[in-house]
Design a protein around this motif. Structure first.
Motif, PDB file in Angstrom:
ATOM      1  N   THR A  69       0.578 -14.911  -3.035  1.00 17.42           N
ATOM      2  CA  THR A  69      -0.225 -13.915  -2.197  1.00 17.42           C
ATOM      3  C   THR A  69      -1.552 -14.491  -1.771  1.00 17.42           C
ATOM      4  OG1 THR A  69      -0.968 -11.642  -2.187  1.00 17.42           O
ATOM      5  CG2 THR A  69      -1.286 -12.723  -4.387  1.00 17.42           C
TER       6      THR A  69
ATOM      7  N   ILE B 213      -2.417  -4.372 -12.801  1.00 17.38           N
ATOM      8  CA  ILE B 213      -1.215  -3.919 -13.401  1.00 17.38           C
ATOM      9  C   ILE B 213      -1.231  -4.740 -14.827  1.00 17.38           C
ATOM     10  CG2 ILE B 213       1.324  -4.268 -13.224  1.00 17.38           C
ATOM     11  CD1 ILE B 213       1.060  -3.206 -10.317  1.00 17.38           C
ATOM     12  N   ASN B 214      -1.388  -6.094 -14.772  1.00 16.46           N
ATOM     13  CA  ASN B 214      -1.525  -6.861 -15.850  1.00 16.46           C
ATOM     14  C   ASN B 214      -2.409  -6.325 -17.124  1.00 16.46           C
ATOM     15  OD1 ASN B 214      -0.514  -8.994 -17.330  1.00 16.46           O
ATOM     16  ND2 ASN B 214      -2.253 -10.292 -16.581  1.00 16.46           N
TER      17      ASN B 214
ATOM     18  N   TYR C  90     -19.199  -9.142 -10.805  1.00 10.74           N
ATOM     19  CA  TYR C  90     -18.237 -10.329 -10.545  1.00 10.74           C
ATOM     20  C   TYR C  90     -18.206 -10.620  -8.797  1.00 10.74           C
ATOM     21  CZ  TYR C  90     -14.010 -13.096 -10.765  1.00 10.74           C
ATOM     22  OH  TYR C  90     -13.141 -14.224 -10.545  1.00 10.74           O
ATOM     23  N   GLU C  91     -17.735  -9.760  -8.183  1.00 12.49           N
ATOM     24  CA  GLU C  91     -17.406  -9.957  -6.749  1.00 12.49           C
ATOM     25  C   GLU C  91     -18.451  -9.062  -5.834  1.00 12.49           C
ATOM     26  OE1 GLU C  91     -12.775 -11.002  -6.940  1.00 12.49           O
ATOM     27  OE2 GLU C  91     -13.567  -9.393  -5.641  1.00 12.49           O
TER      28      GLU C  91
ATOM     29  N   PHE D 208       3.528 -11.457 -17.562  1.00 19.97           N
ATOM     30  CA  PHE D 208       2.705  -9.958 -17.670  1.00 19.97           C
ATOM     31  C   PHE D 208       2.584  -9.793 -19.199  1.00 19.97           C
ATOM     32  CE2 PHE D 208       1.819  -7.860 -13.724  1.00 19.97           C
ATOM     33  CZ  PHE D 208       2.423  -8.562 -12.869  1.00 19.97           C
ATOM     34  N   GLY D 209       1.245  -9.441 -19.547  1.00 19.60           N
ATOM     35  CA  GLY D 209       0.876  -9.239 -20.892  1.00 19.60           C
ATOM     36  C   GLY D 209      -0.129 -10.389 -21.173  1.00 19.60           C
TER      37      GLY D 209
ATOM     38  N   GLY E 293       0.873  -1.137   0.073  1.00 15.17           N
ATOM     39  CA  GLY E 293       0.059  -0.141   0.120  1.00 15.17           C
ATOM     40  C   GLY E 293       0.891   1.141   0.015  1.00 15.17           C
TER      41      GLY E 293
ATOM     42  N   ILE F 180       2.564 -11.537   1.089  1.00 19.30           N
ATOM     43  CA  ILE F 180       3.355 -11.992   0.065  1.00 19.30           C
ATOM     44  C   ILE F 180       4.432 -12.351   0.451  1.00 19.30           C
ATOM     45  CG2 ILE F 180       4.445 -11.230  -1.973  1.00 19.30           C
ATOM     46  CD1 ILE F 180       2.861  -8.607  -2.266  1.00 19.30           C
TER      47      ILE F 180
ATOM     48  N   THR G 143      -4.464 -14.385 -10.754  1.00 21.90           N
ATOM     49  CA  THR G 143      -5.157 -13.481  -9.652  1.00 21.90           C
ATOM     50  C   THR G 143      -6.427 -13.902  -9.581  1.00 21.90           C
ATOM     51  OG1 THR G 143      -5.689 -11.661 -11.286  1.00 21.90           O
ATOM     52  CG2 THR G 143      -3.532 -11.713 -10.578  1.00 21.90           C
ATOM     53  N   SER G 144      -7.108 -13.434  -8.406  1.00 22.86           N
ATOM     54  CA  SER G 144      -8.325 -13.865  -7.950  1.00 22.86           C
ATOM     55  C   SER G 144      -8.847 -15.270  -8.028  1.00 22.86           C
ATOM     56  CB  SER G 144      -9.535 -13.094  -8.815  1.00 22.86           C
ATOM     57  OG  SER G 144      -9.246 -11.726  -8.743  1.00 22.86           O
TER      58      SER G 144
ATOM     59  N   ASP H 116      -4.628  -6.333   4.386  1.00 16.86           N
ATOM     60  CA  ASP H 116      -5.291  -7.128   3.350  1.00 16.86           C
ATOM     61  C   ASP H 116      -4.836  -8.561   2.965  1.00 16.86           C
ATOM     62  OD1 ASP H 116      -5.801  -3.702   2.740  1.00 16.86           O
ATOM     63  OD2 ASP H 116      -7.588  -5.150   3.273  1.00 16.86           O
ATOM     64  N   CYS H 117      -3.372  -8.331   3.018  1.00 16.76           N
ATOM     65  CA  CYS H 117      -2.951  -9.589   2.289  1.00 16.76           C
ATOM     66  C   CYS H 117      -1.555 -10.037   2.852  1.00 16.76           C
ATOM     67  CB  CYS H 117      -3.224  -9.721   1.051  1.00 16.76           C
ATOM     68  SG  CYS H 117      -1.996  -8.231   0.387  1.00 16.76           S
TER      69      CYS H 117
ATOM     70  N   ILE I  30       2.340 -14.586  -8.851  1.00 19.46           N
ATOM     71  CA  ILE I  30       2.663 -13.498  -9.546  1.00 19.46           C
ATOM     72  C   ILE I  30       4.155 -13.492 -10.102  1.00 19.46           C
ATOM     73  CG2 ILE I  30       2.568 -11.000  -9.861  1.00 19.46           C
ATOM     74  CD1 ILE I  30      -0.045 -12.182  -8.530  1.00 19.46           C
TER      75      ILE I  30
ATOM     76  N   GLY J 116      -3.462  -0.608  -3.674  1.00 20.91           N
ATOM     77  CA  GLY J 116      -3.745  -1.120  -2.361  1.00 20.91           C
ATOM     78  C   GLY J 116      -4.806  -2.206  -2.305  1.00 20.91           C
ATOM     79  N   GLY J 117      -5.081  -2.358  -1.041  1.00 18.53           N
ATOM     80  CA  GLY J 117      -5.873  -3.856  -0.748  1.00 18.53           C
ATOM     81  C   GLY J 117      -5.486  -4.796  -1.213  1.00 18.53           C
ATOM     82  N   ARG J 118      -5.994  -6.000  -1.733  1.00 18.70           N
ATOM     83  CA  ARG J 118      -5.355  -7.207  -2.281  1.00 18.70           C
ATOM     84  C   ARG J 118      -4.337  -7.138  -3.127  1.00 18.70           C
ATOM     85  NH1 ARG J 118     -10.472 -10.642  -3.308  1.00 18.70           N
ATOM     86  NH2 ARG J 118      -8.976 -11.559  -4.804  1.00 18.70           N
ATOM     87  N   PHE J 119      -3.193  -7.721  -2.990  1.00 15.55           N
ATOM     88  CA  PHE J 119      -2.031  -7.586  -3.999  1.00 15.55           C
ATOM     89  C   PHE J 119      -2.356  -8.347  -5.147  1.00 15.55           C
ATOM     90  CE2 PHE J 119       1.772  -6.679  -5.381  1.00 15.55           C
ATOM     91  CZ  PHE J 119       2.441  -7.738  -5.961  1.00 15.55           C
ATOM     92  N   ASP J 120      -3.249  -9.372  -5.140  1.00 14.90           N
ATOM     93  CA  ASP J 120      -3.677 -10.253  -6.308  1.00 14.90           C
ATOM     94  C   ASP J 120      -4.405  -9.212  -7.344  1.00 14.90           C
ATOM     95  OD1 ASP J 120      -6.557 -12.334  -6.142  1.00 14.90           O
ATOM     96  OD2 ASP J 120      -5.695 -10.755  -4.352  1.00 14.90           O
ATOM     97  N   HIS J 121      -5.286  -8.515  -6.519  1.00 16.87           N
ATOM     98  CA  HIS J 121      -6.232  -7.551  -7.502  1.00 16.87           C
ATOM     99  C   HIS J 121      -5.109  -6.563  -8.073  1.00 16.87           C
ATOM    100  CE1 HIS J 121     -10.162  -7.848  -5.573  1.00 16.87           C
ATOM    101  NE2 HIS J 121     -10.341  -8.695  -6.519  1.00 16.87           N
ATOM    102  N   GLU J 122      -4.389  -6.090  -7.247  1.00 15.52           N
ATOM    103  CA  GLU J 122      -3.258  -4.842  -7.804  1.00 15.52           C
ATOM    104  C   GLU J 122      -2.463  -5.549  -8.974  1.00 15.52           C
ATOM    105  OE1 GLU J 122      -1.633  -2.634  -4.845  1.00 15.52           O
ATOM    106  OE2 GLU J 122       0.341  -2.682  -5.531  1.00 15.52           O
ATOM    107  N   ALA J 123      -1.840  -6.836  -8.818  1.00 12.34           N
ATOM    108  CA  ALA J 123      -1.245  -7.328  -9.941  1.00 12.34           C
ATOM    109  C   ALA J 123      -2.097  -7.572 -11.032  1.00 12.34           C
ATOM    110  CB  ALA J 123      -0.812  -8.791  -9.480  1.00 12.34           C
ATOM    111  N   GLY J 124      -3.333  -7.908 -10.976  1.00 12.27           N
ATOM    112  CA  GLY J 124      -4.183  -8.201 -11.956  1.00 12.27           C
ATOM    113  C   GLY J 124      -4.694  -6.611 -12.798  1.00 12.27           C
TER     114      GLY J 124
END
Lengths: 255, 198
Positions: A249, B96-97, B24-25, A223-224, A143, A173, A229-230, A170-171, A198, B86-94
């Motif tokens: 994560t 960014i992707n 979705y969520e 990436f790309g 964050g 890593i 994720t999710s 929240d999480c 990731i 911020g928040g969940r890192f997997d969301h953030e990475a998604g």
């Protein structure tokens, strides 16, 4: 290939120092996760990175609203404050120094981040610490500014042979090095079910997992294109093996 | 929170916006709330994509804006994404992707503290700094692959044909000097800069 076993027992209340893992806690300058006292109790050494001391001073009493603030600050006194000292307030520095906290001013070293300095300290200098099974917990690692977050993630890659866990409210890593098969034992009372894998630093040509809602089978990730994720954990044990270092994560439960 | 967002956007833009919601969520009670509000706003369209579990919400939204949003001049499109970090890192990475998947569209991820966008390797980049609202803290992040060579001007710690990769040098806690930064790299990079608090 050896198996590396992971388990977030540091999120569970209780301070069994009989556990074979030696925990160290590093507090960075972000809002303290609400479970910081639990991490603190598991840790055998507690380090504040510069402005992390402000956070401890200001926010630990907020986690114990029925206790006297000064008492809380005495109970949660760091062993060492380290960094370039450009964020810590003078009153905070004086408070902890008077309680015996050691202060190491690294302001001459502008080339490394505060977290990197703290990890190096724990690895090399922290006295009386059994480092054969060391795990460094980093509170407030995510964050805020993204360049800080990226720098913290880079510390996981730089020190890839040390277990380092980045934590926020929240999480969490951590790195899954490509050199090992990984078994992740899920503490479902405190973490999950949301998770991800990731490939931050490079394409992962092949990853295979078990125990996830959307398992991978020799699947390429980059990436790309596909990044996991999710995803969701199913049950109590996840296994991961990859041709590249991956970040694992998982979400931390709110209750 | 959604209601306040609705109101503030209406006030700001002065005309009806098209809102697209993906459940979705979204839990059912939040969804019901959103639908009630949406029906009151003139010109609002609700698109339920909850059947599509394979793509993230942001990816659906970007695809919508790119392909379907009517009456939009897309020749110089820029998609601003609020609450992306911020928040969940997997969301953030998604999220960014999504920048990497849609590398030919300008997409800016924003939070209270900073913004991020992609600098594709296909171009020289000039970043004009709006110093009343952003900076000075910045970074260049080689997400996804090693960057064999990056050259910059205008930073406190400029790079000159410098290699960057996770595990070694990543340009973080850098500082902008002056009003213009230039960047050229052999790989796609993420540019990030802090947003001022005042």
């Amino acid at each position: 290939m050896d198996v590396m076993i992971h388990s977030s027992t540091f999120l569970l209340p209780g301070n069994d120092h009989s556990s074979s893992v030696t925990y160290a806690l590093v507090v960075l300058n972000q809002r303290l996760p609400r479970f910081t006292p639990i991490l603190w109790n598991h840790a055998q050494v507690r380090v504040c990175a510069d402005g992390g001391a402000n956070r401890l001073f200001d926010e630990m009493p907020l986690l114990f609203p029925r206790d006297d603030a000064i008492d809380v600050r005495h109970r949660y006194k760091p062993d060492i404050i380290k960094g370039d000292m450009d964020s810590i307030r003078t009153e905070v520095l004086d408070f902890y120094t008077n309680l015996g906290t050691k202060v190491v001013d690294e302001s001459h070293d502008q080339d490394t981040t505060d977290l990197r300095k703290c990890v190096a300290y724990v690895r090399d200098l922290a006295p009386n610490l059994d480092k054969s099974n060391l795990c460094i917990l980093v509170a407030g690692a995510l964050g805020g500014r993204f360049d800080h977050e990226a720098g913290n993630i880079n510390v996981l890659y730089r020190f890839s042979t040390i277990r380092i866990i980045l934590l926020s409210d929240d999480c969490l890593i951590y790195l899954l090095p490509r050199t090992h098969h990984h078994e992740i034992h899920i503490q479902s009372s405190v973490e999950g079910p949301h998770c991800g894998l990731i490939p931050i630093g490079m394409t992962s040509v092949s990853t295979t997992t078990t125990g996830l809602q959307w398992d991978l089978t020799n699947t390429e990730m980059r990436f790309g294109d596909l990044v996991s994720t999710s995803n969701l954990v199913q049950g109590e044990k996840i296994t991961v093996q990859s041709s590249s270092d991956l970040l694992w994560t998982i979400s931390i439960k709110k209750t | 929170m959604i209601e306040a967002l609705f109101e503030s956007f209406q006030l700001f833009s002065g005309h009806a916006l098209t809102w697209v919601f993906f459940s979705y969520e979204c839990d059912q009670s939040s969804l019901a709330q959103i639908l009630v509000l949406a029906s009151k706003m003139q010109g609002t369209k609700v698109v339920d994509e909850s059947h599509d579990q394979d793509t993230t919400d942001l990816r659906k939204c970007v695809a919508y804006v790119r392909d379907l949003a009517p009456n939009l001049d897309k020749s110089n499109l820029c998609i601003l994404v609020a609450g992306a970090l911020g928040g969940r890192f997997d969301h953030e990475a998604g999220n960014i992707n999504v920048l990497y998947r849609f590398s030919t569209i300008r997409i800016i991820l924003l939070s209270d503290d900073c913004l991020i966008y992609l600098l594709p390797r296909t171009h020289h980049h000039e970043i004009h700094i709006q110093s009343s609202v952003e900076g000075p803290h910045c970074g260049l992040i080689p997400i996804g692959m090693t960057s064999v060579s990056t050259t910059t001007t205008g930073l406190q710690w400029d790079l000159t044909n410098t290699e960057m990769r996770f595990g070694d040098l990543v340009s973080t806690s850098n500082l902008v000097q002056g009003e213009k930064i230039t960047v050229q790299s052999s790989s796609d990079l993420l540019w990030t800069i802090s947003i001022k608090k005042t």
